[in-house]
Structures are given as C-alpha cells and as structure tokens.
Motif scaffolding. Sequence first.
Motif, PDB file in Angstrom:
ATOM      1  N   ASN A  65     -82.806  32.797  13.890  1.00  0.00           N
ATOM      2  CA  ASN A  65     -83.775  32.744  13.152  1.00  0.00           C
ATOM      3  C   ASN A  65     -84.965  33.389  14.341  1.00  0.00           C
ATOM      4  O   ASN A  65     -86.278  33.014  13.378  1.00  0.00           O
ATOM      5  N   TRP A  66     -84.966  33.857  15.278  1.00  0.00           N
ATOM      6  CA  TRP A  66     -85.680  33.655  16.447  1.00  0.00           C
ATOM      7  C   TRP A  66     -87.155  34.500  16.350  1.00  0.00           C
ATOM      8  O   TRP A  66     -87.948  34.496  16.710  1.00  0.00           O
ATOM      9  N   VAL A  67     -86.574  35.651  15.474  1.00  0.00           N
ATOM     10  CA  VAL A  67     -87.705  36.931  15.249  1.00  0.00           C
ATOM     11  C   VAL A  67     -88.190  36.664  14.198  1.00  0.00           C
ATOM     12  O   VAL A  67     -89.806  36.398  14.529  1.00  0.00           O
ATOM     13  N   GLN A  68     -88.330  35.345  13.893  1.00  0.00           N
ATOM     14  CA  GLN A  68     -89.513  35.036  12.468  1.00  0.00           C
ATOM     15  C   GLN A  68     -89.750  34.482  12.852  1.00  0.00           C
ATOM     16  O   GLN A  68     -91.288  33.961  13.195  1.00  0.00           O
ATOM     17  N   ALA A  69     -89.264  33.261  13.659  1.00  0.00           N
ATOM     18  CA  ALA A  69     -90.287  32.247  15.192  1.00  0.00           C
ATOM     19  C   ALA A  69     -91.077  32.374  15.490  1.00  0.00           C
ATOM     20  O   ALA A  69     -91.926  32.223  15.472  1.00  0.00           O
ATOM     21  N   ALA A  70     -90.528  33.551  16.056  1.00  0.00           N
ATOM     22  CA  ALA A  70     -91.970  34.323  16.793  1.00  0.00           C
ATOM     23  C   ALA A  70     -92.660  34.776  16.598  1.00  0.00           C
ATOM     24  O   ALA A  70     -93.759  34.756  16.757  1.00  0.00           O
ATOM     25  N   ASN A  71     -92.568  35.540  15.139  1.00  0.00           N
ATOM     26  CA  ASN A  71     -94.029  35.808  14.796  1.00  0.00           C
ATOM     27  C   ASN A  71     -94.819  34.767  13.851  1.00  0.00           C
ATOM     28  O   ASN A  71     -95.925  34.953  14.125  1.00  0.00           O
ATOM     29  N   ALA A  72     -94.108  33.797  13.787  1.00  0.00           N
ATOM     30  CA  ALA A  72     -94.748  32.415  13.267  1.00  0.00           C
ATOM     31  C   ALA A  72     -95.969  31.522  14.567  1.00  0.00           C
ATOM     32  O   ALA A  72     -97.101  31.572  14.592  1.00  0.00           O
ATOM     33  N   ILE A 113     -96.594  33.877  17.142  1.00  0.00           N
ATOM     34  CA  ILE A 113     -97.537  35.041  17.862  1.00  0.00           C
ATOM     35  C   ILE A 113     -98.826  34.516  16.368  1.00  0.00           C
ATOM     36  O   ILE A 113    -100.234  34.920  16.954  1.00  0.00           O
ATOM     37  N   ALA A 114     -98.833  34.216  15.598  1.00  0.00           N
ATOM     38  CA  ALA A 114    -100.188  34.722  14.671  1.00  0.00           C
ATOM     39  C   ALA A 114    -100.809  32.839  14.749  1.00  0.00           C
ATOM     40  O   ALA A 114    -101.380  32.318  14.750  1.00  0.00           O
ATOM     41  N   ARG A 115     -99.949  32.106  15.296  1.00  0.00           N
ATOM     42  CA  ARG A 115    -100.257  30.681  15.937  1.00  0.00           C
ATOM     43  C   ARG A 115    -101.458  31.002  17.414  1.00  0.00           C
ATOM     44  O   ARG A 115    -102.539  30.871  17.474  1.00  0.00           O
ATOM     45  N   ARG A 116    -100.824  31.635  17.946  1.00  0.00           N
ATOM     46  CA  ARG A 116    -101.080  31.660  19.150  1.00  0.00           C
ATOM     47  C   ARG A 116    -102.944  32.753  19.173  1.00  0.00           C
ATOM     48  O   ARG A 116    -103.761  32.685  19.286  1.00  0.00           O
ATOM     49  N   ALA A 117    -102.931  33.644  17.750  1.00  0.00           N
ATOM     50  CA  ALA A 117    -103.714  34.881  17.846  1.00  0.00           C
ATOM     51  C   ALA A 117    -104.616  33.741  17.233  1.00  0.00           C
ATOM     52  O   ALA A 117    -106.320  34.010  16.748  1.00  0.00           O
ATOM     53  N   ALA A 118    -103.826  32.410  16.567  1.00  0.00           N
ATOM     54  CA  ALA A 118    -105.531  31.264  16.106  1.00  0.00           C
ATOM     55  C   ALA A 118    -106.265  30.844  17.021  1.00  0.00           C
ATOM     56  O   ALA A 118    -107.153  29.970  16.052  1.00  0.00           O
ATOM     57  N   GLY A 119    -105.910  31.157  18.484  1.00  0.00           N
ATOM     58  CA  GLY A 119    -106.175  30.246  19.553  1.00  0.00           C
ATOM     59  C   GLY A 119    -105.773  29.408  20.272  1.00  0.00           C
ATOM     60  O   GLY A 119    -106.322  28.459  20.973  1.00  0.00           O
ATOM     61  N   ILE A 120    -104.718  28.642  19.282  1.00  0.00           N
ATOM     62  CA  ILE A 120    -103.563  27.772  19.205  1.00  0.00           C
ATOM     63  C   ILE A 120    -103.080  28.396  21.229  1.00  0.00           C
ATOM     64  O   ILE A 120    -102.905  29.441  21.249  1.00  0.00           O
ATOM     65  N   PRO A 121    -103.569  26.736  22.107  1.00  0.00           N
ATOM     66  CA  PRO A 121    -103.124  27.450  23.547  1.00  0.00           C
ATOM     67  C   PRO A 121    -101.941  26.973  23.594  1.00  0.00           C
ATOM     68  O   PRO A 121    -100.239  27.058  22.455  1.00  0.00           O
ATOM     69  N   LEU A 122    -101.074  28.478  24.318  1.00  0.00           N
ATOM     70  CA  LEU A 122     -99.898  29.118  24.880  1.00  0.00           C
ATOM     71  C   LEU A 122     -98.841  27.857  24.730  1.00  0.00           C
ATOM     72  O   LEU A 122     -97.592  27.786  24.189  1.00  0.00           O
ATOM     73  N   ALA A 123     -98.987  27.050  25.285  1.00  0.00           N
ATOM     74  CA  ALA A 123     -98.111  25.803  26.232  1.00  0.00           C
ATOM     75  C   ALA A 123     -98.374  25.203  25.174  1.00  0.00           C
ATOM     76  O   ALA A 123     -96.845  24.781  24.695  1.00  0.00           O
ATOM     77  N   TYR A 124     -98.998  24.369  23.466  1.00  0.00           N
ATOM     78  CA  TYR A 124     -98.219  24.150  22.696  1.00  0.00           C
ATOM     79  C   TYR A 124     -97.669  25.429  21.648  1.00  0.00           C
ATOM     80  O   TYR A 124     -96.993  24.077  20.391  1.00  0.00           O
ATOM     81  N   VAL A 125     -98.160  26.405  21.688  1.00  0.00           N
ATOM     82  CA  VAL A 125     -97.520  27.275  20.630  1.00  0.00           C
ATOM     83  C   VAL A 125     -95.926  27.381  21.210  1.00  0.00           C
ATOM     84  O   VAL A 125     -95.352  27.378  20.331  1.00  0.00           O
ATOM     85  N   THR A 126     -95.221  27.123  23.137  1.00  0.00           N
ATOM     86  CA  THR A 126     -94.334  27.334  23.024  1.00  0.00           C
ATOM     87  C   THR A 126     -93.261  26.356  23.471  1.00  0.00           C
ATOM     88  O   THR A 126     -91.962  25.732  23.548  1.00  0.00           O
ATOM     89  N   GLY A 127     -94.194  25.286  23.746  1.00  0.00           N
ATOM     90  CA  GLY A 127     -93.704  23.423  23.480  1.00  0.00           C
ATOM     91  C   GLY A 127     -94.059  23.555  25.181  1.00  0.00           C
ATOM     92  O   GLY A 127     -92.871  22.041  25.592  1.00  0.00           O
ATOM     93  N   ARG A 128     -93.898  24.398  26.212  1.00  0.00           N
ATOM     94  CA  ARG A 128     -93.561  24.492  28.009  1.00  0.00           C
ATOM     95  C   ARG A 128     -94.794  25.025  28.601  1.00  0.00           C
ATOM     96  O   ARG A 128     -95.285  25.512  28.229  1.00  0.00           O
ATOM     97  N   GLU A 129     -94.935  24.306  29.636  1.00  0.00           N
ATOM     98  CA  GLU A 129     -95.464  24.428  30.941  1.00  0.00           C
ATOM     99  C   GLU A 129     -95.381  24.057  32.110  1.00  0.00           C
ATOM    100  O   GLU A 129     -93.794  23.177  32.472  1.00  0.00           O
ATOM    101  N   THR A 130     -95.439  24.755  32.722  1.00  0.00           N
ATOM    102  CA  THR A 130     -94.772  24.440  33.997  1.00  0.00           C
ATOM    103  C   THR A 130     -95.899  24.193  35.193  1.00  0.00           C
ATOM    104  O   THR A 130     -97.516  25.047  34.942  1.00  0.00           O
ATOM    105  N   PHE A 131     -95.463  22.951  36.299  1.00  0.00           N
ATOM    106  CA  PHE A 131     -96.537  21.958  36.875  1.00  0.00           C
ATOM    107  C   PHE A 131     -96.065  22.364  38.193  1.00  0.00           C
ATOM    108  O   PHE A 131     -94.724  21.249  37.824  1.00  0.00           O
TER     109      PHE A 131
END
Length: 256
Positions: A22-29, A31-49
């Motif tokens: 159900n990835w399309v619905q998950a992606a839309n959710a 995108i909404a979190r990111r639009a609210a200003g939540i850092p991308l790394a929190y939205v995706t659950g990943r960061e590269t270091f």
Amino acid sequence: MAAAAREAALIIEAAQRIEPGNWVQAANAMIARRAAGIPLAYVTGRETFMGLTLLTDEGALVPRAETELLARTAIGLLAGEDRRVIDMCCGSGNLACAIAHHVRHARVWASDLTEGCTSLARRNVAQLGLADRVSVVQGDLFGGLAGMSLEGTIDAVVCNPPYISQGKLATDRAELLKFEPREAFDGGPYGLSIHQRVIRDTLSFLKPEGALMFEIGLGQERQVRALFERSKGYGPVQSVSDADGNARVVWARKAG
C-alpha cells in the motif's frame, strides 16, 4: 528542483520499504508530514552518515553532514590497531558506528543521557553488525561508564555536545526545537556547559597522549580553546575548519 526530486525519490523508496502493498497511500502520508515541516530523515526513518545508512527516530537528533568533519578527524587520528574510543553524547550512534566501521578493530563505548538516544543507537549498532565492538550505555555523561574499568585506557573521546545557548533557543534558534529534542541543542546559558564538564571528566579516562575532540558551533573556537587551556590537563589545542573556513572541530591531547 533537484532537491525536490531527491526528496520524492527517498519518500517513495521509504513507502515501498515500509508498506509494499500500500505504498502509494503511505507515500502520500509521508508527503503530508514533510509538508508540515517534519525533517525528511524522520519521515523516511533513514539518514546517511559517512557512507552508512542509519535509522532515525524523533527521540534523537538527525545526524548532520557537518558532523562528518569530526568523524573524519577522529578516524584520521585513530589509524592503527586496537583503538579504544568513547563517543560521548552519542545521539543516534552515528559517530560511534562510523568510527567502528572505518577504524579496523576499534572498540567503542557510546553514551547518552536519554532513552530515546540510547535505544536508537543500539538499533543502529545492531543493524550495522557492530554489536561485538560497540557498546551503548545510558547515563549522565561518564556516569554510565562507571565500574567498567575504562579509566586510563582510552585513545580518544569524541563528543558532539549540545552547544546552543538557552538564550538563542528562546529567540532566533527556537525553530530547532519544533521537531527535534531539546537535549540535543541546549548547551546551557552560554552553550558551553557540556564542554566544561567533558573537558574535566575526560582526563581520567584518556591514556597519556589520548585525544579529546569536540564539534563546536560557529564562533565558539576561542571559548572552547580557553576551556582546554584553563584545565591545564591538555597539550596544544588544535582546530579543524570546514570547507567555508569555519572552525568546527577543536581537539587536544592529554598532557603526558
């Protein structure tokens, strides 16, 4: 445009990983979190270091690209076998994991005050297959390492402490607290409270000539140098600048 395309690709990848059916619905959710200003790394659950893919969580600071300067400095100083390292104020465990990954046979102890940080750091250590060489403890600075017989055995302590003053967090840097934990930023009245304690307490853990390395905020080089020099326990203080010429790492060796 390129940044937006990269974000979209990362969100789609995360949605397909988390909810493949159900990835399309998950992606839309997402995108909404990111639009609210939540850092991308929190939205995706990943960061590269430092080339490693780390898990992220809202209980810990998102690893920053600028902290790779501290990681590279530490890795360069630790070249060799059987190095023993403490990552103080470890957050997500990004420095501990990077050092263990890049320094062959390094043994690392990572410490932080909060359960949010230590829980995430343990997850990162486990998912990177580093649990045999990285231990994560919870406590107030070196308090979590008490009774482990580490005194006088450590080659380096790395520390990316909270270094923003309480005054700035109440005014022009208040936006930092909207999504990330206050403990990751609050360095006390002058932004140096943790530096002072770590400079004092590190001495009993370092070997002679062992190094203490800090990430610092913009404009803090003079103050952190003064703290090292005032302690009278360290040799000459060194600084490392970023690509823009700003000192972002300050370090010194324990006096022999």
